[in-house]
Design a protein around this motif. Structure first.
Motif, PDB file in Angstrom:
ATOM      1  N   ARG A 415     -29.900  19.307   2.672  1.00 11.93           N
ATOM      2  CA  ARG A 415     -28.628  19.391   3.394  1.00 11.93           C
ATOM      3  C   ARG A 415     -27.546  20.091   2.583  1.00 11.93           C
ATOM      4  O   ARG A 415     -26.712  20.816   3.138  1.00 11.93           O
ATOM      5  N   ASN A 437     -25.667  26.318   9.953  1.00 11.43           N
ATOM      6  CA  ASN A 437     -26.676  25.934  10.954  1.00 11.43           C
ATOM      7  C   ASN A 437     -28.089  26.351  10.552  1.00 11.43           C
ATOM      8  O   ASN A 437     -28.940  26.586  11.416  1.00 11.43           O
ATOM      9  N   LYS A 438     -28.322  26.474   9.255  1.00 11.81           N
ATOM     10  CA  LYS A 438     -29.665  26.759   8.753  1.00 11.81           C
ATOM     11  C   LYS A 438     -30.162  25.524   8.013  1.00 11.81           C
ATOM     12  O   LYS A 438     -29.442  24.931   7.217  1.00 11.81           O
ATOM     13  N   PHE A 439     -31.391  25.152   8.264  1.00  6.69           N
ATOM     14  CA  PHE A 439     -31.921  23.914   7.708  1.00  6.69           C
ATOM     15  C   PHE A 439     -32.562  24.116   6.334  1.00  6.69           C
ATOM     16  O   PHE A 439     -32.682  23.172   5.563  1.00  6.69           O
ATOM     17  N   HIS A 456     -34.239  27.814  12.036  1.00  9.48           N
ATOM     18  CA  HIS A 456     -32.927  27.475  12.589  1.00  9.48           C
ATOM     19  C   HIS A 456     -33.007  26.384  13.652  1.00  9.48           C
ATOM     20  O   HIS A 456     -32.000  26.069  14.297  1.00  9.48           O
ATOM     21  N   GLU A 457     -34.198  25.799  13.839  1.00 14.73           N
ATOM     22  CA  GLU A 457     -34.347  24.694  14.776  1.00 14.73           C
ATOM     23  C   GLU A 457     -34.690  23.425  14.004  1.00 14.73           C
ATOM     24  O   GLU A 457     -35.576  23.425  13.144  1.00 14.73           O
ATOM     25  N   GLU A 458     -33.995  22.347  14.336  1.00 12.65           N
ATOM     26  CA  GLU A 458     -34.229  21.090  13.632  1.00 12.65           C
ATOM     27  C   GLU A 458     -35.658  20.595  13.829  1.00 12.65           C
ATOM     28  O   GLU A 458     -36.257  20.018  12.917  1.00 12.65           O
ATOM     29  N   ARG A 459     -36.204  20.842  14.991  1.00 11.02           N
ATOM     30  CA  ARG A 459     -37.572  20.397  15.267  1.00 11.02           C
ATOM     31  C   ARG A 459     -38.563  21.070  14.315  1.00 11.02           C
ATOM     32  O   ARG A 459     -39.464  20.422  13.776  1.00 11.02           O
ATOM     33  N   PHE A 461     -37.848  22.365  11.378  1.00  7.09           N
ATOM     34  CA  PHE A 461     -37.550  21.863  10.028  1.00  7.09           C
ATOM     35  C   PHE A 461     -38.195  20.499   9.801  1.00  7.09           C
ATOM     36  O   PHE A 461     -38.760  20.231   8.729  1.00  7.09           O
ATOM     37  N   ASP A 462     -38.142  19.648  10.803  1.00  2.00           N
ATOM     38  CA  ASP A 462     -38.758  18.323  10.683  1.00  2.00           C
ATOM     39  C   ASP A 462     -40.275  18.434  10.492  1.00  2.00           C
ATOM     40  O   ASP A 462     -40.874  17.661   9.731  1.00  2.00           O
TER      41      ASP A 462
END
Length: 494
Positions: A415, A437-439, A456-459, A461-462
């Protein structure tokens, strides 16, 4: 340490010279560069109409190439002064007064009296010499710089280098995977052969351009199935990637889909931040990505090549991580996951941040060798004198691989931190648009951009974090490479 590299040169940009005439005649040079002043010169005409003919698909109008007689081999070089290309009366591509169809097909307009001058690019020749060509044209005349000596020396054969010790099972598996999957000389030779052929064809449109192998094909981290990255250098100055680069690539795509369709398939123009033409070689089945003037790729190729040379545990570890990421489907920027370049930087960063580092920051230790403003024709030379790094850390390949997954699963602060190989440590995230907005933030060592911006998508990144966590737990408990990827299948895959 690597399979023998071919002699792939680096651009030699000579000083700018003043344009003496803007009529449709030969350019006269008031003074050649001093280091070329005693050498004979060879002239060659540049026909930009070839590009127009290609853009409208009329290949028949492009005249045949007439090679000139030059001396190569052990004879003296035949360099000549360079001149600028004049796009006589060229308008900006974005001017509304030019029709859309014409904007996509033409480099110049005869309706304006202003002259925009672009520097011709004299570059050194490579191992397979392509003779300079003369294409008749009433419009342009410039000077071709024929074969100069290649600058990249061959790399040592892998059988002559010392591999790291592998006493435990996991380390032996990592080393066996590396020996089976590393890029071989024959793989590199196929890529170099195609690069040479493509350069010859592209020079019929852009005679002063040069095409370079970059990325994993040349930096030491390539595998048997690695794609091949190519950088087309058309001039010394930066190229506008949104307009000029796309226009040039559209001409290249047209060339590939028409004249070269017998051995190139599926050429596609990808309009990314750095646009590329993606295509596949029918003969070698290698996938290629070609960009225009993204010269940072030449710089980071030799930076990574040096990291690969100075510590013999680096390459086996990087290749194991790349194989792992590919198997778990998190190694594809087009699908919102990590590209291979980011994965390599993540491994280097981990090795730099150990309590007893295995790698230094080359840019801080040898700033004169990796300065971001260094002239491109010198980039390849400086790293050759850098000695092996002597680390007190004797960790095995297996322990390092487990530690890599643990670091990114439990220790790194995604983060608030950014991965920086340049600084050899995690640094605070910048507060710019590039990082917002970059993980995952991985700093490009030369231009400071985010190489992991595709995530760039949280999904997504998870998913990446989950794979790091699960792989760390599996290796920690079992210490078997089979627990995170099918080791035997990977070793046997050709």
């Amino acid at each position: 340490m690597f399979p023998n590299s071919t002699k792939s040169g680096c651009p030699q940009f000579l000083p700018k010279l003043q344009q003496q005439n803007i009529t449709f005649t030969k350019f006269l040079l008031s003074k050649p560069p001093t280091h070329l002043s005693r050498q004979p010169s060879v002239g060659v005409e540049i026909n930009v109409h070839n590009a127009e003919a290609l853009a409208i698909g009329n290949l028949a109008t492009i005249p045949a190439v007439r090679p000139q007689q030059l001396t190569y081999g052990n004879a003296s070089r035949v360099p000549v002064p360079n001149a600028r290309l004049s796009f006589h009366g060229r308008k900006r591509l974005g001017e509304p007064s030019i029709q859309r169809g014409i904007k996509r097909q033409r480099f110049h307009s005869h309706d304006s009296e202003t002259t925009v001058v672009n520097q011709a690019v004299p570059l050194p020749e490579e191992r397979r010499y392509s003779l300079p060509r003369s294409i008749s044209s009433p419009l342009f005349y410039a000077y071709y710089v024929p074969a100069l000596s290649a600058y990249v020396s061959p790399l040592p054969d892998p059988t002559e280098t010392t591999l790291p010790e592998a006493r435990d099972k996991l380390s032996q598996q990592v080393l066996a995977l590396f020996q089976a999957r590393q890029q071989q000389s024959c793989d590199l030779n196929r890529k170099e052969l195609r690069r040479t052929e493509l350069q010859r064809e592209i020079q019929e449109i852009f005679p002063q351009s040069r095409l370079f192998l970059v990325g994993s094909s040349l930096n030491g981290f390539g595998s048997r199935n690695s794609d091949c990255d190519l950088c087309l250098v058309v001039k010394q100055e930066p190229v506008n990637q949104k307009t000029e680069a796309r226009h040039i690539l559209s001409l290249i795509q047209k060339l590939f889909s028409t004249k070269l369709s017998s051995y190139i398939e599926r050429p596609r123009l990808i309009r990314a931040k750095v646009p590329i033409v993606k295509f596949r070689d029918k003969v070698s089945c290698v996938e290629f990505d070609l960009n225009v003037n993204n010269t940072v790729g030449i710089r980071n190729t030799f930076l990574l090549r040096t990291y690969a040379q100075i510590e013999n545990r680096v390459r086996p570890l990087v290749l194991a991580v790349k194989e792992w990421a590919s198997y778990h489907e998190i190694n594809d920027a087009s699908r919102g996951t990590l590209n291979s370049y980011s994965l390599v930087l993540m491994v280097l960063h981990y090795l730099q941040t150990l309590p007893e580092p295995i790698l230094p920051s080359l840019q801080k230790t040898y700033p004169e060798c990796f300065h971001p403003a260094m002239q491109l024709h010198l980039v390849h030379q400086a790293p050759s004198s850098i000695p092996h790094y002597l680390s007190k850390n004797g960790s095995s390949l297996g322990d390092l691989l487990i530690g890599f997954f643990k670091y990114y699963a439990t220790e790194f602060d995604w983060r608030h931190q950014m991965i920086s190989v340049r600084e050899a440590k995690a640094i605070p995230r910048p507060d710019g648009a590039e990082w917002r907005n970059k993980f995952i933030c991985v700093e490009e060592p030369f231009d400071g951009t985010n190489t992991a911006r595709a995530v760039h998508e949280e999904r997504k990144f998870d998913v990446i974090r989950y794979e790091f966590l699960q792989s760390w737990k599996a290796l920690r408990d079992r210490k078997d490479l089979n627990s995170i990827l099918p080791f035997r299948a990977a070793v046997q895959r050709q």
